[in-house]
Each structure stands twice: as C-alpha cells, then as structure tokens.
Write an enzyme that holds these catalytic residues in place. Sequence first.
Site, PDB file in Angstrom:
ATOM      1  N   ASP A 176       2.716   2.213   2.629  1.00 40.76           N
ATOM      2  CA  ASP A 176       3.038   2.625   4.002  1.00 40.76           C
ATOM      3  C   ASP A 176       4.338   1.946   4.444  1.00 40.76           C
ATOM      4  OD1 ASP A 176       0.713   3.998   4.101  1.00 40.76           O
ATOM      5  OD2 ASP A 176      -0.371   2.550   5.356  1.00 40.76           O
ATOM      6  N   CYS A 217      -2.773  -3.628   7.004  1.00 40.88           N
ATOM      7  CA  CYS A 217      -1.925  -2.913   7.984  1.00 40.88           C
ATOM      8  C   CYS A 217      -1.446  -3.894   9.064  1.00 40.88           C
ATOM      9  CB  CYS A 217      -2.695  -1.781   8.656  1.00 40.88           C
ATOM     10  SG  CYS A 217      -3.178  -0.486   7.526  1.00 40.88           S
ATOM     11  N   CYS A 220       0.820  -1.214   0.000  1.00 36.94           N
ATOM     12  CA  CYS A 220       0.000   0.000   0.000  1.00 36.94           C
ATOM     13  C   CYS A 220       0.856   1.267   0.000  1.00 36.94           C
ATOM     14  CB  CYS A 220      -0.892  -0.003   1.232  1.00 36.94           C
ATOM     15  SG  CYS A 220       0.082  -0.089   2.744  1.00 36.94           S
ATOM     16  N   CYS A 278      -1.799   5.737   8.375  1.00 34.59           N
ATOM     17  CA  CYS A 278      -2.715   6.463   9.263  1.00 34.59           C
ATOM     18  C   CYS A 278      -3.340   5.535  10.300  1.00 34.59           C
ATOM     19  CB  CYS A 278      -3.742   7.254   8.463  1.00 34.59           C
ATOM     20  SG  CYS A 278      -4.563   6.248   7.255  1.00 34.59           S
TER      21      CYS A 278
END
Length: 417
Positions: free
Chosen positions: A38, A105, A36, A61
């Site tokens: 990140d 995540c 992604c 985030c």
Amino acid sequence: MDTFKVSKTLMDHVQNPRNNGRLKNYNGHAKITGPCGDTMEMWLFCEDQKVMQAHFTTTGCGPSYASGSMATCLAEGKMIPAAAQVSQRDILEALGGLPQDSEHCALLASDTLKAACEDYRRNGETDGRDPEKRTGDGAGSRRPGESEEDFRDRCRVQARLDRIGRKIVVLSGKGGVGKSTVAVNLAVALAQSGKRVGLIDADIHGPSVPTLMGLDGKTVRFEGGELVPVLSGGIKVLSIGFFLPDPDEAVIWRGPKKMGAIKQFLTDAAWGDLDFLIVDSPPGTGDEPLSVCQLIGNVDGALIVTTPQRVSTVDVRKSVTFCRRLNVPVLGVIENMSGYVCPHCGGEASLFKVGGGERMARDMKVPFLGSIPVDPAIGESGDAGRPFVSNGSDGKTARVFRKIAQDVMGLCAETRR
Ligand code: ADP
C-alpha cells in the site's frame, strides 16, 4: 481464531475518513510504500512549526484509510516535533485498535507523517525553493510586485479556503432589500439539508446577521491564535458585530480597519471543513463588495437580491455586470418583498408591480431563483433572532427559501471548480 471487536471510532474513520485528498498548498510532503504494497501520501501545511492542516491519500483499503485519517487528525494543531512523534501505538489507541493483520497500516501512517514532518523541517517555511518561483498551488505563484509576506498571507487564506467546498456571496445593488435575510435563511436551509455551513457577515455598514440569528452580545474566542466562529444551529458565524461593544460603532470604523477584520475572518478563523461558506456582502457595486470578493478570491457563485421596484431592478444590471467583471458566476437573482402575504387570510396582494427581478434576470441571461413575498412573519422572526426557515413552517414563503437552497446546491454541483 481471534475475534476483533470493531470500535465505533474505527467504523467512523473507515466510513467517513477525515482529511482525505491532496492538499493544494503544502510545505511538507511524503509518499511511502509499505511492505504490504500500500502507498500512503501525506501533505502538511504548517505555519511557524505548527501543523495547520494535514491531508492524506492511500491506495489501501479500510484500515489504511482509518489510519491515515486518524494520523492526520492527531497531527493537526500540533507543533512539528510533537506531530513527528505520533506513533503507531497512538494511532491504534485512538482508533480503538485494528485487527492484528492490519496493524501495519497504522505504522505506515505514522511513518508517512514522520517523513512529511521531516520534509517540512528540511525545506523550512519557504519550501526551500526560490520564493520568486515558489507556487502555492491554489494561490498561484507570487505575483509581480507582491511581497513575500503578502504572498504568504494569500497562501494562508487559500489553504483555509481549500477546506471550503463552495464560497457564495450574497449581493444587492443597495441596502435594505433583504440581502442579510436571504443570506441567513439560505445558510439555515442548507444546514437543514445536512450541509456544513459557515456564514460571514461582511456587511460592514450595518452587521445585522447577529440580530437576525439571535446572537447579539456574543463575542468571538481566540484559541491557539485562531478566531473561533460563534456556533448557531450548527452554523459557524463570524460578524464584525461580534467585535463591537455598541452596534453603532460599525459606522465609525474606517474602511481599512473593516477590511482588515474581514481578511482576518478568512485568514485566521477556524472554519474547518465546510460544504458552503455564505458571505453577506456590503451592499452596492463599489469598492467594498469589490474588496470582499477579491479577498475571498475564486468565489464560486453570487446570489443577487433585489426588490420589485424599478430602481432596484436596475441595480441588478449593475450587480450582474460587477460579477462578470470579476469573473464570478451569477447563480441567480432573487426578488424579495415581492407581493404581500396577509397574516390573517394567507392571501397574497401586490404592493408594487412584481416580476421586475425576473424580467431583469431574463434580460441579463442569468437564472431567476424565486420571489419572496413581504411576509410579516419574516420581519417578526428577524426581530426575534429566529431565522424564518428554522421555525419549521411549511408555508409558501418557507418553501421558496428551501427551493432557493435546493437550486443553489444543484447549481453548485453543476459548476466546475
Ligand atoms: P439588507 O441586508 O438588504 O440591508 P435585511 O435582510 O437586513 O436587508 O432586511 C431589512 C429588514 O427587512 C429586516 O428587518 C428584515 O427582517 C426585513 N425583511 C426582509 N425581507 C423581508 C420580507 N420578505 N418580508 C418582511 N420583512 C422582510
């Protein structure tokens, strides 16, 4: 469209991520960028294959923060093989789920944790580098003549102390001036302001913190090789008093044994994350307070307690000089037993000439934080084991203590680390 019910745990870890930020001392590290885009980074501080501390940062985030936070929480206290097996599913379950499009995540967090465990395994405890050149960040590099064991000890202390916002020592030129009373009431006033507070009673001559806090007779538990501080009103407390069957025994302990105990309070205690660690130092400016300050290292500030009599205020000069020699910033001087509050009419009278502490502070160019009168209520609450400021009083004496706590928070916020 699927609706996702956000769990309380998830909200908590999004709003208040644990273990966020780089770890100064670490021996396992990984940085991974997920599909992604990140990037998550993790640092582990391990001892004998056990994860003592795990920290993370992320460029992502909310869900990414929650995943890093939960992964590091799950890793701490585990042996490396178990930590390396913390999976995406474990993280999701512990968080009470994530929206489907954010589940990656948790995978990024588990992959980063696995890679950091691998890094530790590869490098071993000595980081894989030449121990002579190895640096333990906050602990600096190995000092000339320092043994590998001492260096490791120092790194271990540093790793624990890195989780403590501010370390403040309370000093006095001599005993009986109310140093412990100030330390205890400051700790309580800071806790009342919502701060996470620890208190070490390092006054090895007469550890009075247990009495002042109503903790006489309490003992300290060992859990997973760590000392677990005694909890009182949200404050984590360790005192030599907790290790003595008879308080008088403190007097017959020899210096090295006492210092060994205080060192253990720093190296082996489960303080966790604290905003303030208050240390009630032995009185005077001799070897004992010196050793205590050196053991703590990087003391953020000292409070000097004195009484109005000339002999005591002269001691302030010595205490200020002591701090300057050790590079410890003086947060300020407090004059205790300054004037007398009548328990009947509330009026104030002077027993000794007051104001000596303030004059001395001015002369030495250090802040003066306030005068605390002789107040029978302080003595009574000390004897009863209820710290004075915890009784909810809004009288003048309580206000002075609270103002001192506010000043300490303000001064600490100003001092750069
Ligand atoms: P130190 O740590 O400097 O030896 P303590 O804090 O143990 O001193 O105080 C010694 C005694 O004096 C304790 O019984 C304490 O309750 C009492 N005391 C300290 N400050 C005051 C004060 N301002 N008014 C009344 N009693 C006090």
